[in-house]
Design an enzyme around this catalytic site. Structure first.
Site, PDB file in Angstrom:
ATOM      1  N   HIS A 140      45.166   9.344 -52.531  1.00 25.33           N
ATOM      2  CA  HIS A 140      43.798   9.343 -53.091  1.00 25.33           C
ATOM      3  C   HIS A 140      43.045  10.619 -52.730  1.00 25.33           C
ATOM      4  O   HIS A 140      43.129  11.107 -51.607  1.00 25.33           O
ATOM      5  CB  HIS A 140      43.023   8.091 -52.701  1.00 25.33           C
ATOM      6  CG  HIS A 140      42.758   7.914 -51.245  1.00 25.33           C
ATOM      7  ND1 HIS A 140      41.654   8.455 -50.633  1.00 25.33           N
ATOM      8  CD2 HIS A 140      43.433   7.246 -50.287  1.00 25.33           C
ATOM      9  CE1 HIS A 140      41.657   8.115 -49.350  1.00 25.33           C
ATOM     10  NE2 HIS A 140      42.737   7.390 -49.101  1.00 25.33           N
TER      11      HIS A 140
ATOM     12  N   ASP B 224      43.382  11.734 -44.239  1.00 27.98           N
ATOM     13  CA  ASP B 224      43.021  10.611 -45.097  1.00 27.98           C
ATOM     14  C   ASP B 224      42.118  11.085 -46.213  1.00 27.98           C
ATOM     15  O   ASP B 224      40.914  11.122 -46.054  1.00 27.98           O
ATOM     16  CB  ASP B 224      42.344   9.519 -44.264  1.00 27.98           C
ATOM     17  CG  ASP B 224      42.078   8.265 -45.071  1.00 27.98           C
ATOM     18  OD1 ASP B 224      42.652   8.116 -46.156  1.00 27.98           O
ATOM     19  OD2 ASP B 224      41.281   7.431 -44.600  1.00 27.98           O
TER      20      ASP B 224
ATOM     21  N   GLU C 163      39.500   5.518 -53.805  1.00 23.54           N
ATOM     22  CA  GLU C 163      40.211   4.500 -53.030  1.00 23.54           C
ATOM     23  C   GLU C 163      39.299   3.898 -51.984  1.00 23.54           C
ATOM     24  O   GLU C 163      39.292   2.692 -51.755  1.00 23.54           O
ATOM     25  CB  GLU C 163      41.443   5.116 -52.350  1.00 23.54           C
ATOM     26  CG  GLU C 163      42.363   4.077 -51.687  1.00 23.54           C
ATOM     27  CD  GLU C 163      42.045   3.794 -50.222  1.00 23.54           C
ATOM     28  OE1 GLU C 163      42.594   2.851 -49.664  1.00 23.54           O
ATOM     29  OE2 GLU C 163      41.220   4.514 -49.625  1.00 23.54           O
ATOM     30  N   GLU C 164      38.505   4.754 -51.322  1.00 20.09           N
ATOM     31  CA  GLU C 164      37.815   4.328 -50.107  1.00 20.09           C
ATOM     32  C   GLU C 164      36.782   3.229 -50.343  1.00 20.09           C
ATOM     33  O   GLU C 164      36.657   2.315 -49.542  1.00 20.09           O
ATOM     34  CB  GLU C 164      37.138   5.526 -49.413  1.00 20.09           C
ATOM     35  CG  GLU C 164      38.123   6.563 -48.859  1.00 20.09           C
ATOM     36  CD  GLU C 164      38.939   6.053 -47.670  1.00 20.09           C
ATOM     37  OE1 GLU C 164      38.824   4.868 -47.317  1.00 20.09           O
ATOM     38  OE2 GLU C 164      39.722   6.838 -47.117  1.00 20.09           O
TER      39      GLU C 164
ATOM     40  N   ASP D  69      49.468   7.372 -47.904  1.00 20.99           N
ATOM     41  CA  ASP D  69      48.088   7.205 -47.430  1.00 20.99           C
ATOM     42  C   ASP D  69      48.063   6.701 -45.990  1.00 20.99           C
ATOM     43  O   ASP D  69      47.291   5.810 -45.634  1.00 20.99           O
ATOM     44  CB  ASP D  69      47.325   6.257 -48.364  1.00 20.99           C
ATOM     45  CG  ASP D  69      45.846   6.150 -47.997  1.00 20.99           C
ATOM     46  OD1 ASP D  69      45.341   7.049 -47.296  1.00 20.99           O
ATOM     47  OD2 ASP D  69      45.202   5.163 -48.404  1.00 20.99           O
TER      48      ASP D  69
ATOM     49  N   HIS E 136      38.581   8.181 -40.696  1.00 16.29           N
ATOM     50  CA  HIS E 136      37.195   7.988 -41.147  1.00 16.29           C
ATOM     51  C   HIS E 136      36.167   8.575 -40.177  1.00 16.29           C
ATOM     52  O   HIS E 136      35.069   8.035 -40.051  1.00 16.29           O
ATOM     53  CB  HIS E 136      36.893   6.500 -41.375  1.00 16.29           C
ATOM     54  CG  HIS E 136      37.715   5.862 -42.451  1.00 16.29           C
ATOM     55  ND1 HIS E 136      37.558   4.547 -42.812  1.00 16.29           N
ATOM     56  CD2 HIS E 136      38.685   6.341 -43.258  1.00 16.29           C
ATOM     57  CE1 HIS E 136      38.416   4.240 -43.784  1.00 16.29           C
ATOM     58  NE2 HIS E 136      39.110   5.325 -44.065  1.00 16.29           N
TER      59      HIS E 136
END
Lengths: 427, 427
Positions: B243, B255, B289-290, B317, B389
């Site tokens: 993504h 990520d 995606e997130e 991912d 994140h």
């Protein structure tokens, strides 16, 4: 027999941890000149009196009062981005609208010297990877003035740490009086590496650094002292200590809240156990280690007439991790070293029986310069510099059991040295 | 023979790393609705055309546009202190002057349920230690609504990570439509532990949470697609993807910048090597995606007529650390598993020959629901959740050699599956 009682009592008490929790959670970080530091000093004096310790007092010390103010670092080009930073203690401010200039990234002083005048008008970024603290901290201490010598307008220093999660580390810097003063800040490893990549790709990154840092007039502070008065030779002193001040981020838990609690708890625990040695044990909670060492100097000055009676000074300022033993100054008399090695055998059961080749501390440095034999409480330093001078130096990083082991180690050594029948050794 | 060429070429190329560096250093993080994400999409389409790939296109997807705004958390009592936080994606805002209330700290949902209505009017703080991502992330996903059920006015969630240097981790949360919506943010491990200690000491800490978070109207975005068209069965597709969007902190390097670069580089490298397989290899750089999975859903919807022709979909991912092999969905036909295990032997030399019992991915989830066999590129996950994140998910965390190994692993698998003479296996 005393050693066994001390170790047993230390390891079954949560008193040290509870005090460290109050200091860190309720008072917080304690930069020289801050209200927090003075609150901590007042609290300690009051609690030490409640502990029934001897000669509890606060000895006045005037300390520097550096304040950080607002600060920021911005990447202006090739892209616009906010960057993580933390100003270095003692730095001057930038102009109110900041300093905007091209960044030049160097990996070491050699690279700076080869660039020489080509850094004129630019911001020098030191991207020196951590090897060991003593070697790498030179970039923090000297980086600004060495860049200013070639006309740099500001300096940024990669944080002095082996690891980072965008974690900036502050700490003191010193200006060389022979060079212009320029503002200087720490950046995270991530930011230093970003600027390095841009530099290496020839992208000529430009930055804007803003800092409001300044000195206010010197502030009144104090060294806090409490004793367990000796029974036979009360004028002979075993000094144990750490520093009460910290940087203005995090909680100053390992650096050096833990260290002062170890010294304090040592005398409280001995008092509680009714273990009063032949000589006096004096706990000193120094002020202003981080950005001035005024506490250590003031102690030496105020106690000049009894300096010769200090038979040993032990500083705890490496965090309160699992204790390994003590570091004894390399110049210590052989008899002192032999005695400490013998006493340390009492600590073999908790694995804290090493007497390392060298030791000492910043606060006891001035005394050591006058001939006092100095030592340090040595601990497992694996993770100390991960959190040193950062917002992450917080109580959760302190293992209560390891703190108790530090107390046990310090208390056994201080008590046994203070209670020796013979002298510890020639100065 | 193709495998050896692919591995050799991947491990001697810095092309993937250079592209990831451009994406992270020059574009930066890429939340859905942001200019950065659209800039990344435009750049990829343009570069893929320059790569000479087939059927390069951006397939429009409308995505949620959540923006964080200003946010802060303050401890009001027993002492005043700023606390480290990061709002959770999809959260609503607080009123402009914030929500001030007592904090109640719980270690798990069971403790919350036992407190029940006693959290009414309070801020529930979940201090659940990290066990594994799947288990611990439930506090982030469900914590707000489960607290709101009992009348809590806001929720705070300990960051979903095993380690912290005052490091907050954001991520998506979901509101249960049956409960009132309350604002929710992540706090660092340090902050959660501080509040836990105060809670346990009966100090009734009070907090003020301020968040401006809100949804703007849905924004236009796109899935980016590029292919290596098959020679014999061009309508049969091996899909590889990751993504393109990320959270709005750090650089989205692991990520999932690394994941999309692996997919893209796979087709570019095969093209450069002149290795064109029997079936089509399609790289898909999914959007959103997130916080929505709109990209994965849109791909399924736009490609419904050819879904049955997707013989395998592999998502990358989990970061671009040292590859270990692939995870194959547990429900995969035995023949597919046997084939992948056989093909994976080609990767034994680089240690990436495991076919794990289960696998898949969020973006390929909607397709898998329609029967497509899904798999994941599996990597050493030891440090992924340290930086997941966070502001510390930056390029310096990516090892260029490990990234190249990921490309080699994906390219060998995708090429070999796409070039099989026989079918991969029954769906």
């Amino acid at each position: 027999m005393a050693a066994a009682r001390i170790i047993g009592a230390a390891l079954t008490s949560d008193h040290a941890y509870a005090r460290l929790a109050y200091l860190t959670d309720h008072i917080g970080n304690r930069l020289s000149g801050s209200k927090n530091l003075e609150q901590a000093i007042d609290w300690a004096v009051s609690e030490m009196k409640r502990d029934g310790l001897d000669n509890v007092r606060a000895e006045k010390v005037m300390v520097p009062h550096w304040v950080r103010g607002e600060e920021s670092l911005e990447l202006l080009s090739p892209v616009s981005r906010k960057l993580q930073m933390l100003g270095l203690g003692n730095s001057i401010a930038t102009p109110a609208d900041g300093i905007a200039a091209e960044a030049v990234v160097v990996r070491d002083f050699g690279e700076l010297d080869r660039l020489g005048e080509r850094v004129r008008g630019k911001i020098v970024v030191y991207n020196a990877p951590f090897t060991n603290y003593g070697a790498t901290v030179l970039y923090r201490l000297q980086g600004a003035s060495r860049a200013a010598r070639y006309g740099a307008v500001a300096a940024l220093v990669r944080s002095i740490t082996p690891v980072s999660l965008q974690t900036p580390h502050t700490g003191a810097m010193n200006y060389d009086p022979g060079q212009p003063k320029i503002p200087v800040a720490a950046v995270t490893i991530e930011v230093a590496e970003l600027l390095q990549r841009m530099n290496d790709r020839g992208e000529h990154p430009t930055l804007r650094l803003k800092m409001e840092a300044k000195f206010l007039p010197d502030a009144e502070s104090a060294n806090v002292i409490a004793e367990l008065k000796g029974t036979e030779k009360p004028d002979e002193v075993v000094l144990i200590g750490g520093h009460f001040d910290s940087w203005d981020v995090g909680q100053g838990a390992h650096d050096d809240g833990g260290g002062v609690i170890v010294a304090w708890e040592t005398v409280r625990l001995l008092k509680q156990l009714g273990l009063r040695p032949r000589r006096t044990i004096r706990a000193v909670l120094y002020t202003n280690e981080e950005n001035g060492t005024r506490g250590g100097n003031a102690y030496r000055d105020a106690h000049r007439t009894e300096i010769a009676k200090h038979i040993l000074a032990i500083e705890s300022d490496s965090g309160v991790y699992r204790p390994e033993g003590f570091g004894l100054v390399a110049t210590a008399p052989l008899q002192v070293r032999a005695n400490l090695q013998e006493i340390a055998k009492l600590l073999a059961g908790i694995g804290a029986n090493q007497i390392a080749e060298n030791g000492g501390g910043a606060d006891i440095g001035p005394m050591m310069h006058e001939g006092v034999v100095g030592a340090s409480l040595d601990v497992d330093g694996t993770h100390y510099f991960d959190i040193h001078h950062t917002p992450a130096d917080t109580l959760d990083k302190v293992n209560p059991r390891e703190l108790a082991l530090c107390v046990a180690t310090m208390a056994v050594m201080a008590y046994t040295v203070a209670d020796l029948e013979e002298p510890l050794g020639h100065r």
